[in-house]
Scaffold this motif. Structure first.
Motif, PDB file in Angstrom:
ATOM      1  N   HIS A   1      11.452  27.062 127.500  1.00 60.63           N
ATOM      2  CA  HIS A   1      11.430  25.654 127.084  1.00 60.63           C
ATOM      3  C   HIS A   1      12.786  24.962 127.224  1.00 60.63           C
ATOM      4  CE1 HIS A   1      11.035  22.101 124.602  1.00 60.63           C
ATOM      5  NE2 HIS A   1      11.949  22.570 123.792  1.00 60.63           N
TER       6      HIS A   1
ATOM      7  N   CYS B   1       7.350  24.915 124.580  1.00 58.12           N
ATOM      8  CA  CYS B   1       6.256  25.322 125.453  1.00 58.12           C
ATOM      9  C   CYS B   1       6.351  26.779 125.883  1.00 58.12           C
ATOM     10  CB  CYS B   1       6.200  24.403 126.671  1.00 58.12           C
ATOM     11  SG  CYS B   1       7.767  24.236 127.515  1.00 58.12           S
TER      12      CYS B   1
ATOM     13  N   CYS C   1      12.183  18.369 128.424  1.00 59.69           N
ATOM     14  CA  CYS C   1      10.928  18.698 127.744  1.00 59.69           C
ATOM     15  C   CYS C   1      11.241  18.745 126.257  1.00 59.69           C
ATOM     16  CB  CYS C   1      10.390  20.038 128.209  1.00 59.69           C
ATOM     17  SG  CYS C   1       8.875  20.503 127.344  1.00 59.69           S
TER      18      CYS C   1
ATOM     19  N   HIS D   1       3.462  19.962 126.827  1.00 62.61           N
ATOM     20  CA  HIS D   1       4.869  19.665 127.085  1.00 62.61           C
ATOM     21  C   HIS D   1       5.150  18.273 126.531  1.00 62.61           C
ATOM     22  CE1 HIS D   1       5.401  23.014 129.896  1.00 62.61           C
ATOM     23  NE2 HIS D   1       4.218  22.704 130.397  1.00 62.61           N
TER      24      HIS D   1
HETATM   25 CU1  CUA Z   1       7.882  22.206 128.522  1.00 64.86          CU
HETATM   26 CU2  CUA Z   1       9.065  22.637 126.520  1.00 64.86          CU
END
Ligand code: CUA
Length: 196
Positions: A168, A164, A160, A125
């Motif tokens: 996300h 991910c 973030c 992340h």
């Molecule tokens: Cu956690 Cu993108």
């Protein structure tokens, strides 16, 4: 010891003598000297940086087992969030996981040096707080530590910024930066698992 040293010096002298015996074009010699000087300059810069700016090789990184964060002393659930130690230093511990940051919301004081310690419980992340200089990658298996100070009070999103997974773009949280005089240290026992 003395003999070893003199042996090494003799060997070096022999090498130099051999090197000088070879015919090298003066122009080539000039370029060899210039390139060696460039290498020397760059190594010098790195060395000075290492001493004066604390640039370290990656061996100094702090590792942590992502699969057992909840069992680790430092990142156990009750130790997450904002904590103030005996000397008044503010440390914020947070866990990133698909798809949130834990704890979900924190209050921190403005104009105060803060140390953030981040860990991931699953994949890679990132964390970015827009309009501040706070941004880092959170690599699973490592502790990402960032020190910063927020100059202005306000509500900031915490996003973030490393892809991910499917969720996300829903991975975000909030951080309230509160005027220094209005901020109250959370009533919490200091982390039992301080860094070793
Ligand atoms: Cu956690 Cu993108």
């Amino acid at each position: 010891m003395q003999t070893k040293l003199s042996k090494a010096i003799n060997l070096l002298r022999d090498l130099c003598a051999q090197f000088n015996a070879i015919h090298i074009d003066p122009l080539e010699k000039k370029w060899v000297t210039i390139s060696l000087m460039v290498v020397g300059l760059l190594v010098g810069i790195i060395t000075l940086d290492a001493f004066f700016h604390g640039v370290n090789p990656p061996s100094k990184v702090e590792t942590i087992d992502s699969a057992s964060l909840h069992l680790s002393k430092e990142f156990a659930e009750e130790n997450l969030g904002v904590q103030v130690d005996g000397k008044g230093a503010v440390t914020i511990r947070m866990v990133a996981g698909r798809y949130s940051f834990f704890p979900k919301h924190i209050d921190v004081p403005a104009e105060t040096p803060l140390t953030f310690r981040w860990v991931s419980m699953d994949v890679l992340h990132g964390v970015h707080i827009p309009m501040t200089n706070m941004s880092t990658m959170i690599v699973p298996g490592y502790v990402a530590e960032v020190s910063t100070t927020f100059p202005k009070p306000g509500e900031y999103p915490l996003l973030c910024n490393e892809y991910c997974g499917l969720g996300h773009n829903h991975m975000w949280s909030n951080i309230s930066v509160i005027a220094k005089e209005d901020w109250k240290a959370p009533v919490k026992s200091p982390a039992s698992g301080e860094q070793k």
